[in-house]
Design a protein around this motif. Sequence first.
Motif, PDB file in Angstrom:
ATOM      1  N   VAL A   1       0.850  -1.184   0.000  1.00 57.19           N
ATOM      2  CA  VAL A   1       0.000   0.000   0.000  1.00 57.19           C
ATOM      3  C   VAL A   1       0.889   1.239   0.000  1.00 57.19           C
ATOM      4  O   VAL A   1       1.873   1.306   0.728  1.00 57.19           O
ATOM      5  N   SER A   2       0.542   2.214  -0.828  1.00 59.69           N
ATOM      6  CA  SER A   2       1.299   3.468  -0.833  1.00 59.69           C
ATOM      7  C   SER A   2       0.666   4.434   0.167  1.00 59.69           C
ATOM      8  O   SER A   2      -0.554   4.519   0.285  1.00 59.69           O
ATOM      9  N   LEU A   3       1.532   5.140   0.884  1.00 57.66           N
ATOM     10  CA  LEU A   3       1.096   6.158   1.844  1.00 57.66           C
ATOM     11  C   LEU A   3       1.860   7.440   1.524  1.00 57.66           C
ATOM     12  O   LEU A   3       3.083   7.462   1.605  1.00 57.66           O
ATOM     13  N   GLU A   4       1.139   8.480   1.141  1.00 56.06           N
ATOM     14  CA  GLU A   4       1.787   9.739   0.773  1.00 56.06           C
ATOM     15  C   GLU A   4       1.080  10.897   1.452  1.00 56.06           C
ATOM     16  O   GLU A   4      -0.139  11.052   1.316  1.00 56.06           O
ATOM     17  N   HIS A   5       1.844  11.684   2.193  1.00 61.09           N
ATOM     18  CA  HIS A   5       1.288  12.873   2.824  1.00 61.09           C
ATOM     19  C   HIS A   5       1.533  14.067   1.913  1.00 61.09           C
ATOM     20  O   HIS A   5       2.658  14.329   1.512  1.00 61.09           O
TER      21      HIS A   5
END
Length: 195
Positions: free
Chosen positions: A178-182
Amino acid sequence: MSEHTRFPQLVAIACHDLRTPLATVHGFTHTLGRADLEEPAARYVEMIGAATAQLAELLEELSLVARIEAGRYEPRVETVDSLELARAAAAELDAGAVAVDGSGASVQVEREPATRALRQLARAARRHGGRDSVTLVVRGADLELAPVERNAAGVVTGADIRELGAAAAVVYLRALGVSLEHEQDRLRIGLPESG
């Protein structure tokens, strides 16, 4: 056993061994909760029950992280609707804590750990951002958690480990790819799409 896997193995064993006494406390708390207790004893028993459930969840998260870190994690993914997943995560928090909106798509995750992960990220965004509520917008396999204030961003991305729930959520989600980008005040969560 290599030095790399020794500590995660010890953590996994500790989690396993702690579940038995915790189950005993939880079981007797449940039994006491059915008795006709006067206040404040009834409230205390309810608080103990809630605390044991929270401890059980934390042990599950720690055990999952230990398996991932030891290289012994084999996810049992299933096809789940991303909107249902977001709604399930929000339903396990206080009413009004997380507003869910959007339209879902079929994604490949483990239902319970993924629900727990989304719930923990939303909880961390609220707690560390000083917010009463956050929003989880679902756009197919992509979810957007907002607002994620600057002081909460490190916690929800795993860069600043200040609580087990959020840290475990990040480790689990990344193990699934899963990609997590803030970005600005939002956390974008890209779930793996189904076939």
